[in-house]
Design an enzyme around this catalytic site. Structure first.
Site, short mmCIF file in Angstrom:
data_model
loop_
_atom_site.label_atom_id
_atom_site.label_comp_id
_atom_site.label_asym_id
_atom_site.label_seq_id
_atom_site.Cartn_x
_atom_site.Cartn_y
_atom_site.Cartn_z
N SER A 60 21.86 35.64 -16.06
CA SER A 60 20.67 35.46 -15.22
C SER A 60 20.94 34.57 -14.02
CB SER A 60 19.54 34.86 -16.06
OG SER A 60 19.97 33.65 -16.68
N GLY A 97 20.26 37.08 -20.03
CA GLY A 97 20.56 37.05 -21.46
C GLY A 97 21.95 37.55 -21.82
N ASN A 125 25.52 31.70 -21.90
CA ASN A 125 24.61 32.02 -23.00
C ASN A 125 25.30 31.90 -24.36
OD1 ASN A 125 22.24 32.55 -21.50
ND2 ASN A 125 23.05 34.55 -20.90
N HIS A 211 17.55 27.53 -14.44
CA HIS A 211 17.81 28.51 -13.39
C HIS A 211 17.53 27.94 -12.00
CE1 HIS A 211 17.18 31.00 -17.03
NE2 HIS A 211 18.21 31.65 -16.52
#
Length: 233
Positions: A60, A97, A125, A211
Site C-alpha cells: 500500500s 496488504g 506487511n 501511510h
C-alpha cells in the site's frame, strides 16, 4: 474485304496495346501497394517500439493508499522523468496488504510485460504480522530469481524497510538487516530505508500513522530517485 481486314487489324492492335497498358498499370499498382505495405510495416514497428519500463512492485505504500494514484511516489517518479525528457514508462504494481508470499503468487501478472527496472517494495506487511524471517527472505529470493529468469538484463532495486519494535528487539533488528543482506548477496541496488524522513512524523503520515500523506509521498519519491537516477540516465 481489305477494309474490313484492316479495321480488324487496327482493332486487334488497339486491344493488344490496351491490354499491355493495363498490365503495366497493374504492375505499377502492385509495386506501389507493396512499397506502401513495407512503409506501413516499418512505421508500425517504429510506433510499437517498446519504451523501457520501470515497475514498482509493492504494498500500500507503493499503491498510495488513501491518496489519489497521481500522488503516490511511482507517479511522482514518472513526472520527474518526463520533466527531464527521459523516455520511460512507470508501472505502479502496488497492492494494499501485499506480503512477500502473495507478491510471489502475483508474479505471472507482473511479468506479462517486459520489465527493464524492477523496484521491489515488499516485506513491511510480513514484519507487521510477525511472519517468519526465513519465509520472508525465501520469498524475496524467489522473486529476485524469477525476475532474472524473465529478463536476465533486468535491473533490480530493493527498498529497505524497518518496523516498530512490537515484535521484540531481536526480530526487529534481524528484519532491518534482511534487506541489505539480500542486496549484497544478489548484487542489488538498495534504498536503505524507503520511509526515511517520513516514518514517525505525524505531519507526514495519515491518521493511521503508517501511510504517508501526499507530502510524505514526495519524500519517498526523493528517496527512490536517489538510487534510481543512476539506472535511467
Amino acid at each position: 474485304m481489305k477494309i474490313t481486314n484492316l479495321s480488324n487489324l487496327i482493332l486487334a492492335i488497339f486491344c493488344l496495346v490496351f491490354l499491355n497498358s493495363c498490365k503495366n498499370e497493374e504492375k505499377q499498382s502492385n509495386s506501389s501497394s507493396e512499397e506502401n505495405t513495407e512503409k506501413e510495416q516499418v512505421s508500425a514497428e517504429n510506433t510499437t517500439e517498446e519504451v523501457p519500463v520501470v515497475l514498482f512492485f509493492g504494498t500500500s505504500l507503493t499503491a498510495g493508499l488513501g491518496l489519489d494514484t497521481a500522488e503516490a511516489y511511482p507517479a511522482l517518479i514518472q513526472k520527474k522523468m518526463d520533466s527531464l525528457g527521459m523516455d520511460y514508462s512507470v508501472v505502479n504494481a502496488g497492492l494494499s496488504g501485499e506480503t512477500t508470499a502473495s507478491g510471489l503468487n502475483r508474479l505471472d501478472w507482473v511479468f506479462k510485460q517486459n520489465v527493464d527496472i524492477l523496484v521491489i517494495e515488499l516485506g513491511a506487511n510480513d514484519g507487521l504480522r510477525g511472519v517468519s524471517l526465513d519465509e520472508t527472505r525465501s520469498n524475496l529470493e524467489k522473486i529476485i530469481k524469477i525476475a532474472r529468469e524473465k529478463n536476465p538484463e533486468v535491473k533490480i532495486i530493493l527498498a529497505g524497510m524497518q518496523i516498530p519494535p512490537n515484535m521484540g528487539e531481536e526480530y526487529t533488528t534481524e528484519f532491518r538487516s534482511l534487506f541489505p543482506e539480500l542486496a549484497k548477496e544478489y548484487d542489488l541496488e538498495l534504498i536503505p530505508f524507503l520511509l526515511e524522513g517520513v516514518a514517525g512524523d505525524s505531519k507526514l503520515n495519515q491518521q493511521d500513522g503508517i501511510h504517508p500523506t501526499a507530502e510524505g509521498q514526495q519524500i519517498l519519491a526523493n528517496n527512490v530517485w536517489e538510487v534510481l537516477k543512476d539506472d535511467v540516465q
